[in-house]
Design a protein around this motif. Sequence first.
Motif, PDB file in Angstrom:
ATOM      1  N   SER A   1       2.106   3.634   8.780  1.00 56.63           N
ATOM      2  CA  SER A   1       3.192   4.625   8.855  1.00 56.63           C
ATOM      3  C   SER A   1       3.689   4.763  10.281  1.00 56.63           C
ATOM      4  O   SER A   1       4.873   4.938  10.522  1.00 56.63           O
ATOM      5  CB  SER A   1       2.713   5.983   8.355  1.00 56.63           C
ATOM      6  OG  SER A   1       2.575   5.984   6.955  1.00 56.63           O
ATOM      7  N   ILE A   2       2.760   4.683  11.233  1.00 60.56           N
ATOM      8  CA  ILE A   2       3.163   4.759  12.639  1.00 60.56           C
ATOM      9  C   ILE A   2       3.972   3.525  13.011  1.00 60.56           C
ATOM     10  O   ILE A   2       4.921   3.618  13.788  1.00 60.56           O
ATOM     11  CB  ILE A   2       1.936   4.875  13.572  1.00 60.56           C
ATOM     12  CG1 ILE A   2       1.132   6.128  13.291  1.00 60.56           C
ATOM     13  CG2 ILE A   2       2.375   4.886  15.018  1.00 60.56           C
ATOM     14  CD1 ILE A   2      -0.047   6.300  14.245  1.00 60.56           C
TER      15      ILE A   2
ATOM     16  N   GLY B   1       0.840  -1.180   0.000  1.00 58.14           N
ATOM     17  CA  GLY B   1       0.000   0.000   0.000  1.00 58.14           C
ATOM     18  C   GLY B   1       0.877   1.232   0.000  1.00 58.14           C
ATOM     19  O   GLY B   1       2.114   1.115   0.093  1.00 58.14           O
ATOM     20  N   PRO B   2       0.262   2.414  -0.119  1.00 55.26           N
ATOM     21  CA  PRO B   2       1.043   3.659  -0.122  1.00 55.26           C
ATOM     22  C   PRO B   2       1.313   4.127   1.294  1.00 55.26           C
ATOM     23  O   PRO B   2       0.600   3.750   2.228  1.00 55.26           O
ATOM     24  CB  PRO B   2       0.091   4.640  -0.837  1.00 55.26           C
ATOM     25  CG  PRO B   2      -1.274   4.158  -0.476  1.00 55.26           C
ATOM     26  CD  PRO B   2      -1.186   2.663  -0.344  1.00 55.26           C
ATOM     27  N   ASP B   3       2.352   4.942   1.462  1.00 54.47           N
ATOM     28  CA  ASP B   3       2.568   5.517   2.785  1.00 54.47           C
ATOM     29  C   ASP B   3       1.606   6.695   2.981  1.00 54.47           C
ATOM     30  O   ASP B   3       0.887   7.097   2.071  1.00 54.47           O
ATOM     31  CB  ASP B   3       4.022   5.897   3.016  1.00 54.47           C
ATOM     32  CG  ASP B   3       4.452   7.117   2.220  1.00 54.47           C
ATOM     33  OD1 ASP B   3       5.674   7.365   2.161  1.00 54.47           O
ATOM     34  OD2 ASP B   3       3.594   7.819   1.657  1.00 54.47           O
ATOM     35  N   THR B   4       1.623   7.223   4.181  1.00 53.48           N
ATOM     36  CA  THR B   4       0.603   8.200   4.535  1.00 53.48           C
ATOM     37  C   THR B   4       0.770   9.510   3.781  1.00 53.48           C
ATOM     38  O   THR B   4      -0.201  10.253   3.606  1.00 53.48           O
ATOM     39  CB  THR B   4       0.601   8.417   6.076  1.00 53.48           C
ATOM     40  OG1 THR B   4      -0.594   9.056   6.472  1.00 53.48           O
ATOM     41  CG2 THR B   4       1.797   9.226   6.515  1.00 53.48           C
ATOM     42  N   GLU B   5       1.975   9.770   3.295  1.00 51.51           N
ATOM     43  CA  GLU B   5       2.172  11.007   2.514  1.00 51.51           C
ATOM     44  C   GLU B   5       1.348  10.954   1.236  1.00 51.51           C
ATOM     45  O   GLU B   5       0.808  11.948   0.779  1.00 51.51           O
ATOM     46  CB  GLU B   5       3.647  11.174   2.146  1.00 51.51           C
ATOM     47  CG  GLU B   5       4.423  11.981   3.174  1.00 51.51           C
ATOM     48  CD  GLU B   5       5.867  12.184   2.791  1.00 51.51           C
ATOM     49  OE1 GLU B   5       6.683  12.317   3.709  1.00 51.51           O
ATOM     50  OE2 GLU B   5       6.166  12.178   1.585  1.00 51.51           O
ATOM     51  N   GLU B   6       1.265   9.779   0.665  1.00 49.16           N
ATOM     52  CA  GLU B   6       0.499   9.600  -0.564  1.00 49.16           C
ATOM     53  C   GLU B   6      -0.965   9.335  -0.255  1.00 49.16           C
ATOM     54  O   GLU B   6      -1.857   9.770  -0.977  1.00 49.16           O
ATOM     55  CB  GLU B   6       1.088   8.431  -1.374  1.00 49.16           C
ATOM     56  CG  GLU B   6       0.451   8.241  -2.736  1.00 49.16           C
ATOM     57  CD  GLU B   6       1.186   7.203  -3.578  1.00 49.16           C
ATOM     58  OE1 GLU B   6       2.415   7.060  -3.425  1.00 49.16           O
ATOM     59  OE2 GLU B   6       0.519   6.534  -4.395  1.00 49.16           O
ATOM     60  N   ALA B   7      -1.212   8.632   0.827  1.00 46.60           N
ATOM     61  CA  ALA B   7      -2.582   8.207   1.132  1.00 46.60           C
ATOM     62  C   ALA B   7      -3.358   9.251   1.917  1.00 46.60           C
ATOM     63  O   ALA B   7      -4.561   9.107   2.104  1.00 46.60           O
ATOM     64  CB  ALA B   7      -2.557   6.897   1.897  1.00 46.60           C
ATOM     65  N   GLY B   8      -2.669  10.277   2.408  1.00 44.50           N
ATOM     66  CA  GLY B   8      -3.363  11.317   3.168  1.00 44.50           C
ATOM     67  C   GLY B   8      -3.830  10.812   4.504  1.00 44.50           C
ATOM     68  O   GLY B   8      -3.082  10.179   5.231  1.00 44.50           O
ATOM     69  N   ASP B   9      -5.094  11.070   4.827  1.00 43.04           N
ATOM     70  CA  ASP B   9      -5.615  10.688   6.132  1.00 43.04           C
ATOM     71  C   ASP B   9      -6.166   9.267   6.150  1.00 43.04           C
ATOM     72  O   ASP B   9      -6.787   8.864   7.129  1.00 43.04           O
ATOM     73  CB  ASP B   9      -6.736  11.655   6.548  1.00 43.04           C
ATOM     74  CG  ASP B   9      -6.204  13.051   6.823  1.00 43.04           C
ATOM     75  OD1 ASP B   9      -6.959  14.021   6.649  1.00 43.04           O
ATOM     76  OD2 ASP B   9      -5.030  13.160   7.200  1.00 43.04           O
TER      77      ASP B   9
ATOM     78  N   VAL C   1       3.510   0.668  -2.815  1.00 42.57           N
ATOM     79  CA  VAL C   1       2.675   1.400  -3.762  1.00 42.57           C
ATOM     80  C   VAL C   1       3.155   2.843  -3.762  1.00 42.57           C
ATOM     81  O   VAL C   1       3.180   3.510  -2.721  1.00 42.57           O
ATOM     82  CB  VAL C   1       1.175   1.345  -3.384  1.00 42.57           C
ATOM     83  CG1 VAL C   1       0.348   2.268  -4.286  1.00 42.57           C
ATOM     84  CG2 VAL C   1       0.664  -0.082  -3.490  1.00 42.57           C
ATOM     85  N   LYS C   2       3.582   3.301  -4.932  1.00 38.70           N
ATOM     86  CA  LYS C   2       4.048   4.689  -5.049  1.00 38.70           C
ATOM     87  C   LYS C   2       3.378   5.304  -6.267  1.00 38.70           C
ATOM     88  O   LYS C   2       3.364   4.702  -7.345  1.00 38.70           O
ATOM     89  CB  LYS C   2       5.572   4.730  -5.186  1.00 38.70           C
ATOM     90  CG  LYS C   2       6.290   4.311  -3.902  1.00 38.70           C
ATOM     91  CD  LYS C   2       7.800   4.410  -4.030  1.00 38.70           C
ATOM     92  CE  LYS C   2       8.543   4.172  -2.734  1.00 38.70           C
ATOM     93  NZ  LYS C   2       8.111   3.114  -1.840  1.00 38.70           N
TER      94      LYS C   2
END
Lengths: 298, 373
Positions: B162-163, B146-154, B174-175
């Motif tokens: 991410s935590i 999956g994407p990290d929170t920078e890409e996935a937002g909230d 996923v990028k």
Amino acid sequence: MNNKTFSIDTGCGTIRGVISFEDGDAHAPLVLITPAFTKTARDYLLLAMYLTRAGFRVARYDCRNHIGISDGDVLQFTLSSAIADLLAVLRYFAHETLVVVSSSLSSRVAVRALGDFDCAALITLIGVVNLRDTQYQACGEDLFDLWQSGVKSNPAEEYEVMDYRVRFAFIDDAIRIGIVHMEGTIEDLSVIRAPVYAICSQDDPWVRFSDIDFTFRPRAAHRYERGVYVIPGANHQLGKNPRAARTALCKVVDLVRQTFNNHKTRSYREPLITEIVAQNKLERVRERAAMSSQEVAA
Amino acid sequence: MTAFHTIALRPVSPFEHVVYQDEDVFEWSDQRRNEFQRKYIAEAFTWHFERNSQYRSYCEALGVRSSNVSSLSSIPLLPAAAFKAGLLPSAPENEIVKPCTSSGTRGSRSVVPRDELTLERLLASVQKGCDHLLHLRPDAQLFVLGPDTEEAGDLWISYVLSIVDLIFPTWFAVKDGIFLANELAAQLQTTAQNPVIVGPPFLVMAFLEHLEASGQHLDLGSRRGTIITAGGWKQHQNRSLSPREFIQRVSSGFSLGESAQVRDTLNLVELNTVLFDCEKHSKHIPPWLHVRILDPETLIDVKLGSEGLIAYLDATATSYPCFFISDDFGYLPTASCTCGRASPTVVITRRVSKLEQRGCALKMSQNIKATAN
């Protein structure tokens, strides 16, 4: 937070670390954080954030012969190696008057090393004072007894502690340098020419509060301030209790401020988990970059 | 003589001890757990009743006009839909550090406000699961499908993962919306020990099928690899496998020696606890979480072991009332888990249908009108 990496070639491998500071604090007083067993510089990110926000510079490093980005493998870890690392780092910063903050096993390292090197103060966090007892609690058996009785005699033989493999050479080394018993800690503390403060957990089965209290009690030889700060109800894994950890970290900042009382510090906001996550990501990038350049060099 | 002092700092509270420090949370007796929940979930209810005007109005509409409740079953439960209608904060706006959103696969998104303490306690539930149920080694490396929170937002699940990077090094596969399957395979090939793949089951399958189609094989079994699923099949229900089929397929595909190396997790954006599978693939419930199973028509507790709507009462959330009826059906098994742990477990059987959702909402509305009359 600004981060500037440093490396020290000891002749037996390179120690790698980072100095962190906020904008405008490039010449602020320095706090040196020593890593505990199984911990790297990144594990002290939160402490670094507290101190830098309060206006200090923070130096963190990874031990050689340990996990992290310094040279060597944890299988070769000994306290002599860790003491040599700390002395190398202290010499690297010899032009600074610094406060040393050390946790768990690295506290025992610092208490030994600072007999030969001056600092402004030593702050220990859940610091080991009775290595034999702590080792027994961590491993479930008395490895020092096994070694001294001859049941174990091969220094290359491995055992597991905290999910990492180390060798009996660690046990042999600790005995040879006299760093096993509480009496040795008391003796080492007596020659440190600086205030020493212990922040500890009341219910820590690995570092008994009664041992800390006994070790730090005033004795005729003490010439510098000693203080014990205890967190009732906390255990050894402060890192897993963010509330207790914040209590300890705020006290560290207080003690550093008290030590550097001529330095104008500022009030600070404790970092939020979102900020810690973001900064941690940068630390991971730093670690990976260091590991990649080592692979290229190799 | 030297100056010396011993000073006590802020103590760890009994609740904090359980959430952050207790090594035996999954071994408690029923009596100990019940006493703990009676005290701390009731205290949590008082906290939210006194601070959350929206929740208090809801409680009063249901006839609960005081924070003194006689039992946990008296605590008014919010419908999951309440979180889709907007924030339900029990904390001031400036203390909300993260509005957490669901994926919205069934239409609208839920938004849950979390403050610092609530997030810390959520992370503690992850730590507890990793330490005591998954037994992940400290040198585990996570590979997230999956994407990290920078890409996935909230997006909640991305944020949680991410935590987790605070605990274990985490690489996101996923990028820019693209699943980097080949790069993931290359990363996994070079990870010596303890690789952990985390992701929704449909992406785990997609990755496995990609490897097979491209003639690649990843032997994760010999390297103490683990597959952790999170998030369910979502809109890929037509490709879904039963848990047993999935475990067999994945164990075989990645040469995992034991089915215990495949684990599932459960977390909803509305829930402040992540539930982890044990070695026997049962989701163990920690003591700060009380789970009720409700008859979908009467919203009354069903007999133990019977299926019904799953409701959660979680004492760890401080910024929103974590007392809600989920969109899942399930049951609480009557027998203890064969893993040997004493903690109760919960089994999710299916999602609630839209018709059932409407029925539940109607029943709750009737409860409110009955009280008003």
